[in-house]
Design an enzyme around this catalytic site. Sequence first.
Site, PDB file in Angstrom:
ATOM      1  N   GLY A   1     -17.792 -42.580 -10.067  1.00  0.00           N
ATOM      2  CA  GLY A   1     -18.694 -41.440  -9.869  1.00  0.00           C
ATOM      3  C   GLY A   1     -18.039 -40.376  -9.015  1.00  0.00           C
ATOM      4  O   GLY A   1     -16.819 -40.368  -8.846  1.00  0.00           O
ATOM      5  N   ASN A   2     -18.833 -39.472  -8.497  1.00  0.00           N
ATOM      6  CA  ASN A   2     -18.307 -38.442  -7.595  1.00  0.00           C
ATOM      7  C   ASN A   2     -19.383 -38.088  -6.570  1.00  0.00           C
ATOM      8  O   ASN A   2     -20.494 -38.623  -6.605  1.00  0.00           O
ATOM      9  CB  ASN A   2     -17.834 -37.208  -8.390  1.00  0.00           C
ATOM     10  CG  ASN A   2     -18.939 -36.596  -9.213  1.00  0.00           C
ATOM     11  OD1 ASN A   2     -19.920 -36.094  -8.662  1.00  0.00           O
ATOM     12  ND2 ASN A   2     -18.806 -36.653 -10.528  1.00  0.00           N
TER      13      ASN A   2
END
Length: 467
Positions: free
Chosen positions: A232-233
């Site tokens: 993810g980020n």
Amino acid sequence: MSGRLEGRLIGLGVTGSIAAYKAVELLRLLTAEGADVVVLLSPSAARFIGPLSFAALSRHPVETEVLDLLPDGRIGHIVIADSADALVVAPATAHFLGAMANGMASDAVIATCLATSAPVVVAPAMDGDMWSHPATVANVARLREAFGYVVVPPASGPLASGQSGQGRLAELARIVDAVVEAVAGRPIRQPAATARPPLADAPPREADLAGRRIVITAGGTREPIDPVRFIGNRSTGKMGVALADAALARGARVTLIAAAVEVPLPPPGAGTEVVRVETAAQLRDALSTAMLERDGRPADALVMAAAVADFAPSRMAPTKLSRGEGLTLELSPTPDLLAEVAARARVAVPAAGRRPFLVGFAAEAGSLDRAAGKLAAKGLDLLVANDVSEAGSGFGTDTNRVTILDAAGGRDELPLLTKREVADRILDRVAAALDERDAGVQTGGSTSDGRGPAGTATPASPRRAAR
Ligand SMILES: Cc1cc2nc3c(=O)[nH]c(=O)nc-3n(C[C@H](O)[C@H](O)[C@H](O)COP(=O)(O)O)c2cc1C
């Protein structure tokens, strides 16, 4: 060009002198040097000049009442005292000098000066006899010698009383220079916007997106490694959700395509459609559907605020991977969704010439030099670039400092603003461009790419006329 006070927070205290109006220009000069300025008014100063001009120019609520708390519960004068790089009191009255010399924390200006460890610059202004009175002389000496304050003495000349003498507020450029000197060589005390005084709310906009359909993406995609893990980020979705809220407030119909977000989404309802996605591939599908015609009209604009993964695991393990010797992941690039939408829009310009207006975001770390190249390469109308390594800007913050680049080569460097205000500044551009596009269509003036000719926004625009 960066000013001599770039990144600094300066508290500007204004007291009840006839010269109080000059503090508005002083505020403008300090901001022109790059300072973030927050204004404090004594109750008398607020009778000479109201807080509105100061609030509009500083973008911070003005501190007028020492006993009022900030909306978030913090104590305003302490927040300023602890975060300002310097305080400047200009004009400073005889009463301020006396109360300050004796530590009488009776108003927000004096309380802030007492509570700070930052340098304090004082620029007195008063009648000549008041300035030469032994009490004032002693008070000034105490401020200079015991407190270490920098006193910029008043100038000589005609005074408000009709007499002449020493008492006029010093030249504003001299006061600015004194502030620059006072902070020189010191580190920025509090770069984090969240620790500084809050920014003022954005002024409400008119319903200039009524009848428009805007597609907005928000949040960060998650690319699965196995059924429980993902890549993810750090996107929280704050910017995209602020855009959706702002567009709805301006009358648009909004399709919000939300990946992982950490903020409440607008409730679905009339004019609001929320589509939840997880991966870049799902976002791509949702985007294709959202951009299609509804009720005979394609989307008018796409604002791509989501942080879409550039790489995804080439394969997702069907079962949870167990801890082994180690794991090597093979990643494949994901498609550039915005470039895809732009290419599709170029090929299939709808018959009416209503090409969607395309806005991208570029999160850069350090320089924004690559952003202009991205705008051209992707075929966008606007690119909103920000330096996510800067304090108060980027993921998870409530504020953002962005530069808006346009297809004509324009570059608008915005100051640090709330994400809602950034959203409204972007939508100001979207609303104007759509009006211009439609004016071009009505007059048969659209170009081969469906974009209305530059500078054709006319009062004859049918939407403007109908509003
Ligand atoms: C029209 C007018 C102009 C004034 N100008 C000054 C001034 O330039 N300097 C000053 O020390 N006091 C001036 N005063 C008096 C102050 O406003 C007064 O002492 C007040 O209590 C100051 O409050 P403050 O220091 O809390 O702002 C002026 C008063 C009036 C009515």
